[in-house]
Enzyme design. Sequence first.
Site, PDB file in Angstrom:
ATOM      1  N   LYS A 116      21.407  -2.062   0.082  1.00 30.07           N
ATOM      2  CA  LYS A 116      21.911  -0.704  -0.129  1.00 30.07           C
ATOM      3  C   LYS A 116      21.478  -0.163  -1.495  1.00 30.07           C
ATOM      4  O   LYS A 116      21.052   0.990  -1.616  1.00 30.07           O
ATOM      5  CB  LYS A 116      23.446  -0.716  -0.040  1.00 30.07           C
ATOM      6  CG  LYS A 116      24.144   0.593  -0.392  1.00 30.07           C
ATOM      7  CD  LYS A 116      24.013   1.641   0.705  1.00 30.07           C
ATOM      8  CE  LYS A 116      24.617   2.966   0.285  1.00 30.07           C
ATOM      9  NZ  LYS A 116      26.077   2.978   0.346  1.00 30.07           N
TER      10      LYS A 116
ATOM     11  N   LYS B 160      25.655   5.726 -10.531  1.00 32.00           N
ATOM     12  CA  LYS B 160      26.227   4.373 -10.526  1.00 32.00           C
ATOM     13  C   LYS B 160      25.308   3.416  -9.769  1.00 32.00           C
ATOM     14  O   LYS B 160      25.051   2.294 -10.218  1.00 32.00           O
ATOM     15  CB  LYS B 160      27.609   4.390  -9.862  1.00 32.00           C
ATOM     16  CG  LYS B 160      28.302   3.033  -9.811  1.00 32.00           C
ATOM     17  CD  LYS B 160      29.325   2.971  -8.679  1.00 32.00           C
ATOM     18  CE  LYS B 160      28.633   3.123  -7.323  1.00 32.00           C
ATOM     19  NZ  LYS B 160      29.469   2.971  -6.149  1.00 32.00           N
TER      20      LYS B 160
END
Lengths: 230, 230, 230, 230
Positions: B108, B176
């Site tokens: 991911k 992030k």
Amino acid sequence: MLADPESAIDVACGKNGAVGGIGPGKGYVDVSTVDVATSKLINEHIKARGALFLEAPVSGSKKPAEDGQLIFLTAGDRSLYELVSPLLDILGKSRFYLGEVGNGAAMKLVVNMIMGSMMASFSEGILLSKKVGLDPSVLVEVVSQGAISAPMYSLKGPSMVKSQYPTAFPLKHQQKDLRLALGLAESVSQSTPIAAAANELYKVAKSYGLSDEDFSAVIEALKAKSQDTA
Amino acid sequence: MLADPESAIDVACGKNGAVGGIGPGKGYVDVSTVDVATSKLINEHIKARGALFLEAPVSGSKKPAEDGQLIFLTAGDRSLYELVSPLLDILGKSRFYLGEVGNGAAMKLVVNMIMGSMMASFSEGILLSKKVGLDPSVLVEVVSQGAISAPMYSLKGPSMVKSQYPTAFPLKHQQKDLRLALGLAESVSQSTPIAAAANELYKVAKSYGLSDEDFSAVIEALKAKSQDTA
Amino acid sequence: MLADPESAIDVACGKNGAVGGIGPGKGYVDVSTVDVATSKLINEHIKARGALFLEAPVSGSKKPAEDGQLIFLTAGDRSLYELVSPLLDILGKSRFYLGEVGNGAAMKLVVNMIMGSMMASFSEGILLSKKVGLDPSVLVEVVSQGAISAPMYSLKGPSMVKSQYPTAFPLKHQQKDLRLALGLAESVSQSTPIAAAANELYKVAKSYGLSDEDFSAVIEALKAKSQDTA
Amino acid sequence: MLADPESAIDVACGKNGAVGGIGPGKGYVDVSTVDVATSKLINEHIKARGALFLEAPVSGSKKPAEDGQLIFLTAGDRSLYELVSPLLDILGKSRFYLGEVGNGAAMKLVVNMIMGSMMASFSEGILLSKKVGLDPSVLVEVVSQGAISAPMYSLKGPSMVKSQYPTAFPLKHQQKDLRLALGLAESVSQSTPIAAAANELYKVAKSYGLSDEDFSAVIEALKAKSQDTA
């Protein structure tokens, strides 16, 4: 398609160039990829002879060319554009008329700038996935199914994973386009840190002797080499 | 879907967390996006209770979720994966089983790292095209027809041209993920200069107060601001 | 000292330029900062008239000039170099003879490339120290005492902390030198990612209208601006 | 001096650590270089025992240490600072008291961040000068006389030109400090594109097996390697 400004000027305006046989009632369509200044220069030469000029660089390389999937980014004399449109429709899948001469070249450079950065980023992903123990082929597959899927990734990814770079668009041409795009950006004070970082990678790849490989060989610039402190 | 490690640990292992009611014969499927270490930590807690664990972060945000087009990147207990596969097939369009816990999180992050760089590069192109006098909407159209076309560009491009950023994936989450991906890259000494440069732009965008806007608002970080030498 | 190639060519070879009154037995010393190609071009013009040529760009700006602390980076005709050495010794504190024409320009660009990156890095440090609650003036003091102390930091640091940029070396000239240095690097396929990243910051500063401020104003490019999504 | 957070915590708070024998009326001065969080953690442990704490990381490596030229960047209990000041004056050439615990670590990281970028930029200059046919030793000499002269350049330059990197400050420690500084910058949303680009080069150098060489070996990351598409 001619790959650099010098070739284009020579073909158009050289001793045996197109300009020699051109004149009122004729037109010149230039499908080479050059920088904005070169395109304007050729335009001036053609105009001085009383002829019409249309720059028409194409977006797309070997595969799209064979499949009639090229995209023409034209600019210059609108009447010439309309005249050759049926021909462009046969050669490519779409065409854009972008206004004054130089706009076709500029659009092409912007597109190729994004392309160069995308390929460099994709290369980072392939190598990172492999280094952390994932199968890079699966990454290529995952990417192909989501919001960031791009024909280029699906076409080049599998061979990149195998460190193979059959040339469709030579790396040196991608680097040249990044250089020209950075020059264009600088001329209007537009910050382009991603393209600047990508350009450095293509430069590294060139220094590895990969100029004539496909531009996807930029991935080699990100691989660790064994130390050689010669 | 939970966006950060702390939330995920709290939901799974907190006072009223999932671990409390879990035990042998049960399983826990975590669809949040966390870093590799967090996923492994949750796995340990679940395993200590004798239950099965499957990490299953999804690739895709608001729109794909509504359309059942999510991609599940799973890793962990294979038997649990097989058990929930029919359910995943209803929620999403495809699923990958990637082996040991942490691999889903890593995949991911790699995908989102590429996504973050692509969006930053696309932003450069939109602004450069506009500054040199081209119509950025035409650039979006040209890009959509060629080798670098991506669903993300077609979806976000038109609103980016209008300086609108309706939030599908918050910019702070993209930043992030870039940070976590850079950390992952550093842990294996993989050079990622494009992602590093992109991360700086998202940081700039955050400092502009755009954390909760869509991540396509990173384009604002590349716009010239009027001088303010406060 | 002339700051750009066009001015230099005009002064040397223009209608009322130096070349007009030059000939055998005479010599031309060019202290302007130009790129390698321009310097070679002027050299050719001078040589065609039978005169001697010495390029002699200086390292050092306003303050060193006033203090006789300039450094001459000369190249070209050695006999002319020896002839003017006593004069250079009066104007500056040291002189280097670097061989063939173009080498002086190249050396100057390399030095200024490092200078531009150093100033950008120093700017990052000043802003970071302030943001984390340190006194940036103390950072300037700490830096001044260690292995990375540089006269430039001690000279510019205190005013940078106060967001003041009295012009000694205009920012636009620093950006121009970075551009020329990047071009030089590209011509020999030398990767220079730091200089490329620094150049982007100077471009941002230019877009903020800081071209005529001192190059230390590059620090403004790293400051968060209030959002303005016009 | 201890180089990483784990070592520092172990020495201070481990089984046979300093905390064991510490208590009211005693003090602990930590001269290791750690990140802000680690320093605060050690401080808490010491405080819990009723003792005083002073973090005192030093700026300067092997050579300055031998010559008593270290710079102490202290923070924490002011009374302890005043108590040990005479001792610090013997060990080093200057000392700064920066307030609350963590500020010493932060100052050290900012200084080392600038140092890492400066060395990377200097490396670019050395290689570029050589590639364009200049003598890199002359560049080192020219730099040493101007506004950007720094003790570090004069000390390391001559050996870098010879591809020698006798270790004073290990490259892996410089990379670690860049990583920590980038983390610090991210925590306050300060953009630091130069440091980010420099960090990538140190990562490349680490992947070349240069972790234990001097940090000036980062220059190797910028050298062209022969192609090896294994």
